[in-house]
Design an enzyme around this catalytic site. Structure first.
Site, mmCIF file in Angstrom:
data_model
loop_
_atom_site.group_PDB
_atom_site.id
_atom_site.type_symbol
_atom_site.label_atom_id
_atom_site.label_comp_id
_atom_site.label_asym_id
_atom_site.label_seq_id
_atom_site.Cartn_x
_atom_site.Cartn_y
_atom_site.Cartn_z
ATOM 1 N N CYS A 173 0.844 -1.203 0.000
ATOM 2 C CA CYS A 173 0.000 0.000 0.000
ATOM 3 C C CYS A 173 0.875 1.247 0.000
ATOM 4 O O CYS A 173 1.846 1.348 0.763
ATOM 5 C CB CYS A 173 -0.913 0.008 1.219
ATOM 6 S SG CYS A 173 -1.971 1.471 1.338
ATOM 7 N N CYS A 214 -0.453 5.903 7.307
ATOM 8 C CA CYS A 214 -1.733 5.362 7.772
ATOM 9 C C CYS A 214 -1.444 4.265 8.792
ATOM 10 O O CYS A 214 -0.604 3.391 8.566
ATOM 11 C CB CYS A 214 -2.521 4.794 6.596
ATOM 12 S SG CYS A 214 -4.013 3.900 7.070
ATOM 13 N N CYS A 218 -2.857 -0.695 8.736
ATOM 14 C CA CYS A 218 -2.281 -2.010 8.432
ATOM 15 C C CYS A 218 -0.803 -2.000 8.805
ATOM 16 O O CYS A 218 0.071 -1.994 7.940
ATOM 17 C CB CYS A 218 -2.458 -2.343 6.955
ATOM 18 S SG CYS A 218 -4.170 -2.440 6.420
ATOM 19 N N CYS A 244 -7.184 2.182 -1.022
ATOM 20 C CA CYS A 244 -7.109 1.278 0.126
ATOM 21 C C CYS A 244 -7.353 -0.141 -0.374
ATOM 22 O O CYS A 244 -8.285 -0.382 -1.149
ATOM 23 C CB CYS A 244 -8.151 1.654 1.181
ATOM 24 S SG CYS A 244 -8.171 0.539 2.608
ATOM 25 N N GLN A 256 -19.928 -8.853 11.126
ATOM 26 C CA GLN A 256 -18.480 -9.037 11.073
ATOM 27 C C GLN A 256 -17.935 -8.516 9.746
ATOM 28 O O GLN A 256 -18.462 -8.839 8.679
ATOM 29 C CB GLN A 256 -18.121 -10.512 11.247
ATOM 30 C CG GLN A 256 -18.318 -11.039 12.649
ATOM 31 C CD GLN A 256 -17.214 -10.600 13.607
ATOM 32 O OE1 GLN A 256 -16.252 -9.938 13.227
ATOM 33 N NE2 GLN A 256 -17.367 -10.966 14.875
ATOM 34 N N TYR A 310 -25.146 -10.510 23.267
ATOM 35 C CA TYR A 310 -24.575 -9.534 22.327
ATOM 36 C C TYR A 310 -24.792 -10.046 20.905
ATOM 37 O O TYR A 310 -23.866 -10.125 20.099
ATOM 38 C CB TYR A 310 -23.089 -9.304 22.612
ATOM 39 C CG TYR A 310 -22.774 -9.068 24.077
ATOM 40 C CD1 TYR A 310 -22.871 -7.798 24.642
ATOM 41 C CD2 TYR A 310 -22.400 -10.130 24.906
ATOM 42 C CE1 TYR A 310 -22.592 -7.587 25.994
ATOM 43 C CE2 TYR A 310 -22.120 -9.926 26.252
ATOM 44 C CZ TYR A 310 -22.221 -8.659 26.789
ATOM 45 O OH TYR A 310 -21.936 -8.458 28.119
ATOM 46 N N ASP A 349 -20.559 -12.964 22.749
ATOM 47 C CA ASP A 349 -19.631 -12.271 21.848
ATOM 48 C C ASP A 349 -19.644 -10.788 22.210
ATOM 49 O O ASP A 349 -20.188 -9.955 21.479
ATOM 50 C CB ASP A 349 -20.060 -12.495 20.397
ATOM 51 C CG ASP A 349 -19.056 -11.926 19.404
ATOM 52 O OD1 ASP A 349 -18.000 -11.437 19.828
ATOM 53 O OD2 ASP A 349 -19.346 -11.974 18.186
ATOM 54 N N CYS A 374 -13.103 -10.374 20.704
ATOM 55 C CA CYS A 374 -12.233 -9.594 19.821
ATOM 56 C C CYS A 374 -11.085 -8.976 20.604
ATOM 57 O O CYS A 374 -10.291 -8.211 20.060
ATOM 58 C CB CYS A 374 -13.033 -8.510 19.100
ATOM 59 S SG CYS A 374 -13.827 -7.321 20.209
#
Length: 513
Positions: A100, A106, A109, A202, A328, A374, A444, A471
């Protein structure tokens, strides 16, 4: 009036003294050192790497273990320091070429310079370290991390900010020919909340989204549409959300900020231009947001063209996704994540204590009652419903619960119930007494983990097993401590949902002792 003059005079003196103190501290402050020829030792949290200097750990972004470089220390504390690579002397053998053009500025990533196989190793280690260091409980051997099917264009949603001031790199600031105060659409830069890094391309989403975003930017600039000034809270073009799905549908939501002179006419002209330019967009929506922040959960979102939703698919199920719905963001990997959750909810991994040693769902052991905490738009709830006696889903976003009900309806699923509200207020002993003690709980939660009251209610409900999807393995590890007296961890399955980032999902099976 006399009293007010004294007060203002006193405040002016205090302000002057504070300024003098700050200036003196700045003059007396020692310059931070430049460390030459250091070797980067390991990967650290938040996508950074580290090395040791004297008695300090130094954290550095945008490098990989094995790099030899010069590092300028930017911040120094008692136990750690933060630095920035100013020159690479020798690149590590464990290194990938970032694909990228925005890498290094940025922050999205941060691991593009690390081969994907190495990323997976560090994510597996991250889960292991956090569960052992924070959880401090007995753990089984971890399953190998499930890598993402795709490592580029894997996202189904991106959110871009709009600002009247673009972020400039240090090299751009030195370029006297460059126009400095130009508007931009892109990502927020850490530490500069009112500036946006302009994004040209992107790689996280299908390339059509780049064309849509850039066309919105170009049309706005060419037609004199003002970009939002976050400090002054003025400007028409504020935010752009782009979503797509496996069905080929596209949703675009543009946030505007009308002022006392209007703005609706210019906004609709932009919307019409985008609608004409991109017939692929099946849901073009907009809103006028007068708040200080860009969140849309409490905003009225209007349809300019097409539907107020798109559909996503998983196996033979369809899921309605609205502008406020959580789904997701890695569609294909979400299927693998939910498949793990379903497997752990139903498979006979160990004998069940209070029922029988038979698998849940067998003819001798009736199908289980499942609570899905959730639940979002009911994706997991509907995904597991056909193996369950009943699934009860709870979620705090009312719009998501309405979508969950619709998702059950359009898939012909009639054994689900959904409730909207704060989890700790809905999931109570009285609620469980009314709807039945769950055999299995699938949870979750958001990154903050579960509220202590929710954990206590689950412990009193005493389900046979708990499938905990997280997560954030750090908060998951904290919650596992609270379950440890009554439940043992039987399975740990890390899942990578976000290639090139330090983020990792983890699924844990807890079985009643």
């Amino acid at each position: 009036m006399q009293c007010e003059r004294y007060i203002f005079g006193f405040l002016a003196i205090i302000s002057y003294l504070c300024t003098q103190i700050v200036n003196k501290m700045a003059r007396n402050k020692k310059p931070l050192p430049l460390l030459e020829g250091v070797t980067i030792e390991a990967v650290a949290a938040e996508g950074k790497c580290l090395f040791h200097w004297n008695d300090l750990v130094v954290f550095v972004p945008f490098c990989v273990p094995g790099d030899v470089c010069d590092v300028q220390i930017r911040r120094k504390k008692h136990s750690f320091a933060e630095g920035e690579v100013v020159r690479f002397i020798k690149y590590s053998n464990v290194r990938a070429i970032p694909f990228c053009q925005h890498f290094g500025v940025c922050g999205g990533c941060k691991w593009q310079n690390l081969p994907y196989e190495e990323q997976l190793k560090f994510k597996q280690k991250q889960v292991f370290d956090q569960l052992t260091r924070i959880g401090k409980i007995e753990l089984p051997e971890f399953r190998p991390i499930m890598g993402s099917v795709h490592t580029k264009e894997y996202r189904n949603k991106l959110d871009y900010g709009c600002a009247n001031k673009r972020w400039l790199t240090s090299d751009q600031l030195k370029d006297e020919t460059l126009v400095k105060d130009t508007p931009a659409i892109g990502f927020h830069i850490t530490g500069a909340f009112d500036k946006i890094l302009p994004i040209e391309k992107c790689w996280l989403m299908d390339d059509l989204h780049n064309q849509i975003r850039n066309e919105i930017r170009d049309y706005a600039i060419e037609n004199g549409i003002s970009f939002f000034d976050l400090r002054a809270q003025v400007g028409l073009l504020r935010d752009v959300i782009i979503r797509n799905s496996a069905t080929g549908e596209w949703m675009v939501i543009i946030q505007f900020h009308y002022d006392e002179t209007g703005g609706e006419k210019e906004a609709k002209a932009l919307l019409q231009h985008i609608a004409d330019k991109f017939p692929q967009i099946t849901s073009l929506m907009y809103l006028d947001n007068q708040k200080c922040n860009d969140t849309i959960g409490d905003q009225e979102i209007l349809v300019f063209k097409g539907n107020d939703h798109i559909f996503e698919t998983m196996e033979d199920l369809k899921f309605k996704v609205g502008p406020k719905s959580f789904y997701q963001t890695n569609t294909e990997q979400a299927y693998h994540l939910y498949s793990v959750a379903r497997e752990l909810a139903f498979s006979n991994l160990s004998p069940l204590t209070s029922r029988s040693a038979l698998p849940l769902g067998s003819s001798e052991n009736p199908s289980p009652l499942i609570y899905d905490l959730y639940t979002g738009t009911g994706t997991i709830a509907n995904f597991v419903a056909r193996k369950a006696r009943k699934v009860i889903g709870i979620e705090y976003v009312p719009e998501a619960i309405e979508d969950a009900k619709i998702n059950s309806s359009i898939n012909g699923i009639d054994n689900t119930l959904f409730f909207a509200g704060d989890m700790k207020d809905i999931l109570t002993d009285e609620f469980i007494a009314e709807h039945g003690r769950p055999d299995v709980i699938i949870t979750d939660p958001p990154r903050a983990g579960m509220h202590p009251d929710v954990v206590k209610t689950i412990l009193r409900a005493a389900p046979e097993r708990i499938v905990y999807v997280s997560c954030n393995p750090a908060t998951q590890a904290r919650d596992l401590q609270d379950f440890d007296a009554d439940y043992k961890v039987s399975v740990v399955q890390p899942v990578d949902m976000f290639p090139h980032t330090p983020h990792v999902e983890n699924v844990v099976l807890l079985e009643k002792r």
